[in-house]
Motif scaffolding. Structure first.
Motif, PDB file in Angstrom:
ATOM      1  N   ARG A 147       0.845  -1.202   0.000  1.00 59.87           N
ATOM      2  CA  ARG A 147       0.000   0.000   0.000  1.00 59.87           C
ATOM      3  C   ARG A 147       0.885   1.259   0.000  1.00 59.87           C
ATOM      4  O   ARG A 147       0.611   2.227  -0.712  1.00 59.87           O
ATOM      5  N   ASP A 187       0.886   4.182  -2.695  1.00 63.98           N
ATOM      6  CA  ASP A 187       0.667   5.574  -2.271  1.00 63.98           C
ATOM      7  C   ASP A 187       1.774   6.476  -2.813  1.00 63.98           C
ATOM      8  O   ASP A 187       1.520   7.599  -3.256  1.00 63.98           O
ATOM      9  N   ARG A 222       1.098   7.069  -6.372  1.00 66.78           N
ATOM     10  CA  ARG A 222      -0.052   7.982  -6.529  1.00 66.78           C
ATOM     11  C   ARG A 222       0.395   9.432  -6.339  1.00 66.78           C
ATOM     12  O   ARG A 222      -0.031  10.337  -7.057  1.00 66.78           O
TER      13      ARG A 222
END
Ligand code: SAH
Length: 284
Positions: free
Chosen positions: A79, A83, A86
């Motif tokens: 994750r 992130d 992103r």
């Protein structure tokens, strides 16, 4: 995709000499390669699993956790990697979700598992590497944008299965993926890596990807993880009209986005500079 990395060049025709895109006027090198390739014609590729149920959002079982001694929680580090991606760019959310769903540490040797969620290429043996997540993301993102408003990549030919990671990510956002590898040991490794994940829409093939995969053609998308000076004619032939090729091409290498506009009409756009392993002919 980082805005600074957005495809900067305008569309131009590929290749520069229009006559070399025709079947009659194949570039010499491509014609030569065609003569030496061990093609896949006639093979009926078997799916690696027959179950049609979609993958769960987080893959259960042994892939959920890094090897015990690494002391890391793979869901959390994965994750965190997504992130970071992103924040770095404006990748399509479907691509980020695909990266989130596939346990990259499952595709590398246990000794490298702790590095699996850094944005790095890592060795997978036989002088090959698992691609950087950001590079995989950039290629998939570019193809999705090009095919919009379609919701998936449709039928994809993935050249260079390697350990199978990029193929598994691609399968999350495609209807069907055919993935070809020329090194038998890597083909077997990918098969072993993917068995537990059960990706019903992914077929693994042992063969020379320079010949494409006639049995599966036409393809909406062809993605190559190996670099060539120019695209093999088989790839251009096996793209559907409107289809997209994402491949490292040229010298110096550029990650290129090519769209097939007509039987012999192509438009090409550079995404960014690239550093991929070479596309080689024949089986090993
Ligand atoms: N997508 C892979 C990256 C592997 S590196 C992954 O996620 O791990 C590129 C791969 O392309 C190597 O495994 C190499 O053996 C393969 N390759 C090179 N030339 C090829 C060819 N002509 N046909 C099929 N695979 C090829």
């Amino acid at each position: 995709m980082n805005r600074a990395n957005k495809p900067s060049q305008r569309f131009v025709h590929w290749p520069a000499r229009p006559d070399s895109t025709t079947r009659q006027g194949l570039p010499e090198a491509a014609a030569e390669r065609r003569g030496t390739t061990a093609g896949l014609a006639g093979t009926a590729p078997a799916p690696i699993a027959t179950r049609r149920a979609p993958l769960p959002a987080a893959v259960p079982g042994p892939s959920r956790c890094l090897p015990r001694r690494s002391g890391l929680d793979s869901d959390a580090v994965r994750r965190a990697m997504v992130d970071r991606l992103r924040q770095q760019g404006d990748y399509d959310e479907r691509v980020l979700q695909a990266l989130l769903a596939v346990p990259r540490h499952h595709f590398v040797e246990p000794a490298l598992a702790a590095q699996a969620y850094l944005d790095n290429a890592l060795p997978i043996g036989h002088e090959q590497t698992i691609s950087k997540p950001s590079v995989i993301a950039r290629g998939l993102d570019a193809a999705l944008r090009m095919l919009a408003p379609r919701q998936t990549l449709g039928k994809v030919l993935d050249i260079g299965t390697g350990c199978g990671y990029a193929a598994a990510v691609t399968a999350r956002i495609a209807d069907d993926v055919y993935s070809v590898e020329r090194i038998r040991a890597l083909h077997d490794l990918a098969r072993a890596n993917l068995r537990a994940l059960r990706v019903p829409n992914l077929r693994l093939l042992l063969g020379d990807g320079m010949a494409g995969c006639p049995a599966g053609a036409p393809f909406d998308v062809i993605i190559s993880a190996a670099a060539a000076l120019e695209p093999p004619q088989a790839w251009l032939d096996q793209l559907a009209i409107g289809g997209v090729l994402v491949a490292p091409l040229g010298d110096p290498q550029q990650l290129v986005l090519l769209r097939k506009r007509g039987t012999t009409r192509f438009e090409v756009q550079s995404i960014e500079g690239a550093k991929f392993v070479p596309l080689k002919s024949g089986l090993k």
